[in-house]
Design a protein around this motif. Structure first.
Motif, mmCIF file in Angstrom:
data_model
loop_
_atom_site.group_PDB
_atom_site.id
_atom_site.type_symbol
_atom_site.label_atom_id
_atom_site.label_comp_id
_atom_site.label_asym_id
_atom_site.label_seq_id
_atom_site.Cartn_x
_atom_site.Cartn_y
_atom_site.Cartn_z
ATOM 1 N N MET A 80 0.829 -1.206 0.000
ATOM 2 C CA MET A 80 0.000 0.000 0.000
ATOM 3 C C MET A 80 0.862 1.253 0.000
ATOM 4 N N ASP A 81 0.325 2.318 -0.580
ATOM 5 C CA ASP A 81 1.037 3.591 -0.594
ATOM 6 C C ASP A 81 0.968 4.273 0.762
ATOM 7 N N ASP A 82 -0.103 4.000 1.506
ATOM 8 C CA ASP A 82 -0.287 4.686 2.777
ATOM 9 C C ASP A 82 -0.881 3.729 3.801
ATOM 10 N N VAL A 83 -0.338 3.753 5.012
ATOM 11 C CA VAL A 83 -0.878 2.986 6.129
ATOM 12 C C VAL A 83 -1.467 3.980 7.109
ATOM 13 N N SER A 84 -2.766 3.881 7.341
ATOM 14 C CA SER A 84 -3.479 4.834 8.183
ATOM 15 C C SER A 84 -3.659 4.289 9.590
ATOM 16 N N GLU A 85 -3.213 5.071 10.582
ATOM 17 C CA GLU A 85 -3.410 4.654 11.970
ATOM 18 C C GLU A 85 -4.893 4.564 12.305
ATOM 19 N N ASP A 86 -5.682 5.486 11.736
ATOM 20 C CA ASP A 86 -7.123 5.462 11.988
ATOM 21 C C ASP A 86 -7.753 4.187 11.429
#
Length: 296
Positions: A119-125
């Protein structure tokens, strides 16, 4: 699984992102991207090369000029710490569950979200929401039954990890496995060298997994487990073990088709996997290698 245009584009995009992250000059950027494009377009091996092996080749091209060995050091430490802070609450939730095994494996597969490779981004939310909803995680009931039965009958298990942070939830799952199946001799296999945010021996040591079970590095920097490239001791272990649990898409891509008794456990996080398994993004998958081979 053969790499296709989706994997090629993903690997190239990951390289571009690293070049941007390191503030590489336009001149160096162009040189490296030309080398990468040449590798992707002209190297005949890429047609049969699993995406994790391809990614390792591309990372080595970038590393020659840029030095990216520490590219994911900070997020790895961040998520190791974050999940360690949650560990006691996770254990408490599992212990009060009606089915401890199910609750533990739900947490383990949910942790596979922490993937900076797929993934390009891992979101904590997003991670928080997924963990809060772990009780809603649905895994194939036939495969769960088969896994439980084989764990009851097995004497040895190899557990192949995927990412840092996630490895804390693997540790929790392994604690439950040791509790429910005390006869099991469990060995954990991690990556041999830093690659993306994959867990290494240092990560296993950092989160206390080495105090719980024997942990072995696989000897390669591929973000997966290419059976012909890992060190002989680990390969022999996988060949002789009663069964394996392999976490993550990269392990599936490099081990699928090997014919060994492997249970794959991961979230579908990219277009290739959502298409292959005909499902939505972040859907959990539990599949046994032998069942997949027989139905193919």
């Amino acid at each position: 699984m053969n790499a296709d245009t989706v994997c090629l584009a993903c690997c190239r995009n990951k390289a571009e992102g690293l070049l941007e992250q390191y503030g590489v000059s336009e001149e160096t950027r162009e040189i490296l991207l030309k080398r990468i494009d040449k590798f992707l377009k002209k190297d005949k091996r890429t047609g049969d090369m699993p995406a994790p092996v391809m990614m390792a080749e591309i990372l080595s091209i970038v590393d020659e000029k840029v030095g990216i060995m520490d590219a994911y050091e900070k997020p790895k430490k961040k998520y190791n710490r974050k999940l360690l802070e949650m560990e006691e609450a996770v254990i408490a939730d599992i212990e009060k569950a009606e089915d401890e095994f199910l609750a533990a494996i739900q947490y383990a597969v949910t942790g596979n979200y922490i993937d900076f490779g797929a993934m390009d981004d891992v979101s904590e939310d997003m991670l928080g929401k997924l963990l809060e909803n772990r009780a809603d995680v649905e895994l194939n009931t036939d495969e769960l039954t088969r896994l439980k039965r084989e764990l009851e009958e097995a004497g040895t298990l190899v557990y192949i990890t995927d990412n840092a942070g996630e490895i804390v939830l693997d540790k929790v799952f392994i604690r439950i496995l040791k509790k429910l199946y005390p006869q099991l001799d469990i060995t954990v296999v991690v990556r041999g060298f830093p690659t993306l945010n994959d867990a290494t021996y240092e990560d296993a040591e950092d989160i206390g997994l080495t105090d719980l079970v024997n942990v072995m590095p696989n000897g390669t920097d591929v973000p997966g487990t290419p059976i012909d490239e890992i060190n002989p001791e680990v390969r022999h272990l996988i060949d002789e073990v009663d069964l394996c649990i392999a976490k993550g898409q990269g392990n599936f891509e490099t081990l699928h088709g090997s014919g060994r008794n492997i249970f794959y456990l991961f979230l579908c996080k990219c277009e290739l996997f959502t298409s292959k398994f005909q499902t939505e993004r972040f859907t959990p998958v539990l599949n046994n290698e032998l069942g997949i081979v027989q139905s193919a």
